[in-house]
Design a protein around this motif. Structure first.
Motif, PDB file in Angstrom:
ATOM      1  N   SER A 122      43.124  31.972  40.230  1.00  0.00           N
ATOM      2  CA  SER A 122      41.850  32.690  40.092  1.00  0.00           C
ATOM      3  C   SER A 122      42.089  34.133  39.676  1.00  0.00           C
ATOM      4  O   SER A 122      43.114  34.724  39.986  1.00  0.00           O
ATOM      5  CB  SER A 122      41.074  32.653  41.401  1.00  0.00           C
ATOM      6  OG  SER A 122      40.618  31.341  41.649  1.00  0.00           O
ATOM      7  N   ASP A 123      41.113  34.699  38.968  1.00  0.00           N
ATOM      8  CA  ASP A 123      41.172  36.097  38.555  1.00  0.00           C
ATOM      9  C   ASP A 123      40.415  36.931  39.574  1.00  0.00           C
ATOM     10  O   ASP A 123      39.185  36.895  39.637  1.00  0.00           O
ATOM     11  CB  ASP A 123      40.569  36.274  37.160  1.00  0.00           C
ATOM     12  CG  ASP A 123      40.750  37.689  36.623  1.00  0.00           C
ATOM     13  OD1 ASP A 123      41.315  38.543  37.336  1.00  0.00           O
ATOM     14  OD2 ASP A 123      40.320  37.929  35.476  1.00  0.00           O
ATOM     15  N   LEU A 124      41.165  37.660  40.400  1.00  0.00           N
ATOM     16  CA  LEU A 124      40.605  38.526  41.430  1.00  0.00           C
ATOM     17  C   LEU A 124      40.929  39.986  41.116  1.00  0.00           C
ATOM     18  O   LEU A 124      41.056  40.808  42.019  1.00  0.00           O
ATOM     19  CB  LEU A 124      41.161  38.127  42.801  1.00  0.00           C
ATOM     20  CG  LEU A 124      40.844  36.692  43.235  1.00  0.00           C
ATOM     21  CD1 LEU A 124      41.715  36.268  44.397  1.00  0.00           C
ATOM     22  CD2 LEU A 124      39.391  36.549  43.584  1.00  0.00           C
ATOM     23  N   THR A 125      41.023  40.306  39.844  1.00  0.00           N
ATOM     24  CA  THR A 125      41.336  41.656  39.409  1.00  0.00           C
ATOM     25  C   THR A 125      40.233  42.606  39.863  1.00  0.00           C
ATOM     26  O   THR A 125      39.048  42.330  39.671  1.00  0.00           O
ATOM     27  CB  THR A 125      41.468  41.712  37.868  1.00  0.00           C
ATOM     28  OG1 THR A 125      42.464  40.769  37.474  1.00  0.00           O
ATOM     29  CG2 THR A 125      41.864  43.095  37.399  1.00  0.00           C
ATOM     30  N   GLU A 126      40.627  43.706  40.505  1.00  0.00           N
ATOM     31  CA  GLU A 126      39.721  44.758  40.979  1.00  0.00           C
ATOM     32  C   GLU A 126      38.651  44.251  41.944  1.00  0.00           C
ATOM     33  O   GLU A 126      37.586  44.851  42.092  1.00  0.00           O
ATOM     34  CB  GLU A 126      39.079  45.488  39.807  1.00  0.00           C
ATOM     35  CG  GLU A 126      40.098  46.238  38.970  1.00  0.00           C
ATOM     36  CD  GLU A 126      39.497  47.030  37.825  1.00  0.00           C
ATOM     37  OE1 GLU A 126      38.267  46.961  37.610  1.00  0.00           O
ATOM     38  OE2 GLU A 126      40.260  47.721  37.147  1.00  0.00           O
ATOM     39  N   VAL A 127      38.902  43.146  42.624  1.00  0.00           N
ATOM     40  CA  VAL A 127      37.957  42.622  43.605  1.00  0.00           C
ATOM     41  C   VAL A 127      38.094  43.416  44.911  1.00  0.00           C
ATOM     42  O   VAL A 127      39.166  43.919  45.238  1.00  0.00           O
ATOM     43  CB  VAL A 127      38.185  41.106  43.837  1.00  0.00           C
ATOM     44  CG1 VAL A 127      39.449  40.849  44.621  1.00  0.00           C
ATOM     45  CG2 VAL A 127      37.004  40.460  44.507  1.00  0.00           C
ATOM     46  N   ASP A 128      36.997  43.561  45.646  1.00  0.00           N
ATOM     47  CA  ASP A 128      37.024  44.238  46.944  1.00  0.00           C
ATOM     48  C   ASP A 128      36.995  43.176  48.036  1.00  0.00           C
ATOM     49  O   ASP A 128      35.979  42.513  48.246  1.00  0.00           O
ATOM     50  CB  ASP A 128      35.824  45.178  47.087  1.00  0.00           C
ATOM     51  CG  ASP A 128      35.875  45.998  48.376  1.00  0.00           C
ATOM     52  OD1 ASP A 128      36.827  45.832  49.179  1.00  0.00           O
ATOM     53  OD2 ASP A 128      34.952  46.808  48.592  1.00  0.00           O
ATOM     54  N   LEU A 129      38.128  42.999  48.719  1.00  0.00           N
ATOM     55  CA  LEU A 129      38.255  42.047  49.821  1.00  0.00           C
ATOM     56  C   LEU A 129      38.500  42.781  51.137  1.00  0.00           C
ATOM     57  O   LEU A 129      39.141  42.259  52.041  1.00  0.00           O
ATOM     58  CB  LEU A 129      39.394  41.063  49.535  1.00  0.00           C
ATOM     59  CG  LEU A 129      39.103  40.008  48.466  1.00  0.00           C
ATOM     60  CD1 LEU A 129      40.385  39.364  47.974  1.00  0.00           C
ATOM     61  CD2 LEU A 129      38.148  38.959  49.002  1.00  0.00           C
ATOM     62  N   THR A 130      37.954  43.981  51.259  1.00  0.00           N
ATOM     63  CA  THR A 130      38.131  44.774  52.475  1.00  0.00           C
ATOM     64  C   THR A 130      37.605  44.001  53.681  1.00  0.00           C
ATOM     65  O   THR A 130      36.464  43.545  53.678  1.00  0.00           O
ATOM     66  CB  THR A 130      37.389  46.119  52.340  1.00  0.00           C
ATOM     67  OG1 THR A 130      37.911  46.823  51.217  1.00  0.00           O
ATOM     68  CG2 THR A 130      37.550  46.959  53.601  1.00  0.00           C
ATOM     69  N   GLY A 131      38.449  43.838  54.681  1.00  0.00           N
ATOM     70  CA  GLY A 131      38.049  43.170  55.914  1.00  0.00           C
ATOM     71  C   GLY A 131      37.823  41.675  55.776  1.00  0.00           C
ATOM     72  O   GLY A 131      37.314  41.042  56.689  1.00  0.00           O
ATOM     73  N   ALA A 132      38.206  41.093  54.656  1.00  0.00           N
ATOM     74  CA  ALA A 132      38.005  39.661  54.434  1.00  0.00           C
ATOM     75  C   ALA A 132      39.020  38.845  55.228  1.00  0.00           C
ATOM     76  O   ALA A 132      40.075  39.345  55.628  1.00  0.00           O
ATOM     77  CB  ALA A 132      38.135  39.346  52.946  1.00  0.00           C
ATOM     78  N   ILE A 133      38.697  37.585  55.446  1.00  0.00           N
ATOM     79  CA  ILE A 133      39.595  36.659  56.138  1.00  0.00           C
ATOM     80  C   ILE A 133      40.063  35.624  55.129  1.00  0.00           C
ATOM     81  O   ILE A 133      39.268  34.846  54.612  1.00  0.00           O
ATOM     82  CB  ILE A 133      38.891  35.975  57.323  1.00  0.00           C
ATOM     83  CG1 ILE A 133      38.383  37.012  58.313  1.00  0.00           C
ATOM     84  CG2 ILE A 133      39.831  34.985  57.988  1.00  0.00           C
ATOM     85  CD1 ILE A 133      37.502  36.436  59.396  1.00  0.00           C
TER      86      ILE A 133
END
Length: 133
Positions: free
Chosen positions: A72-83
């Motif tokens: 998957s392309d997760l470029t520049e994604v914000d996953l702050t605090g994600a599980i």
């Protein structure tokens, strides 16, 4: 340890429509000070999101426990605090992604691209980072 195909995973559509799961206290009518937003966490546990383009999306706080995000392309994604506990991120592109305080315990990041990603305070215990760059 190699992961095999996961036919039991839900297959997400190309256009990602994420449900919002509200906590029981928020739905039970718990009162909060005026102007305070109800706390919600998007839950797509064990979803098959392989080969998805999520570049630039705000996925802060999302629960992707056991999800397959392979290629998957997760470029520049914000996953702050994600599980992302036990998630499959093999060959995923996480360049310039924000992974602050992200739970990556047991996640597989084999061959993932993490160029300029911010992993401050991320929990990588038992994660598989072989050949991640």
């Amino acid at each position: 340890m190699f992961h095999t195909a996961r036919p039991h995973l839900k297959r997400a559509e190309t256009e990602l429509s994420l449900p919002v799961i509200r906590s029981s206290s928020a739905s039970a009518g718990a009162t909060k000070p005026r102007g305070t937003p109800a706390r919600a966490r998007t839950d797509v546990k064990f979803s098959n999101l392989s080969n998805c383009n999520l570049a630039g999306k705000n996925l802060a706080g999302i629960d992707l426990t056991g999800a397959c995000l392979r290629n998957s392309d997760l470029t520049e994604v914000d996953l702050t605090g994600a599980i992302l506990f036990g998630a499959d991120l093999r060959e995923a592109r996480l360049d310039r992604a924000r992974l602050l305080r992200t739970d990556l315990r047991g996640a597989t990041l084999r061959g993932a691209s993490l160029s300029d990603a911010n992993l401050s305070y991320a929990d990588l215990r038992d994660g598989r980072l072989f050949q991640a760059v």
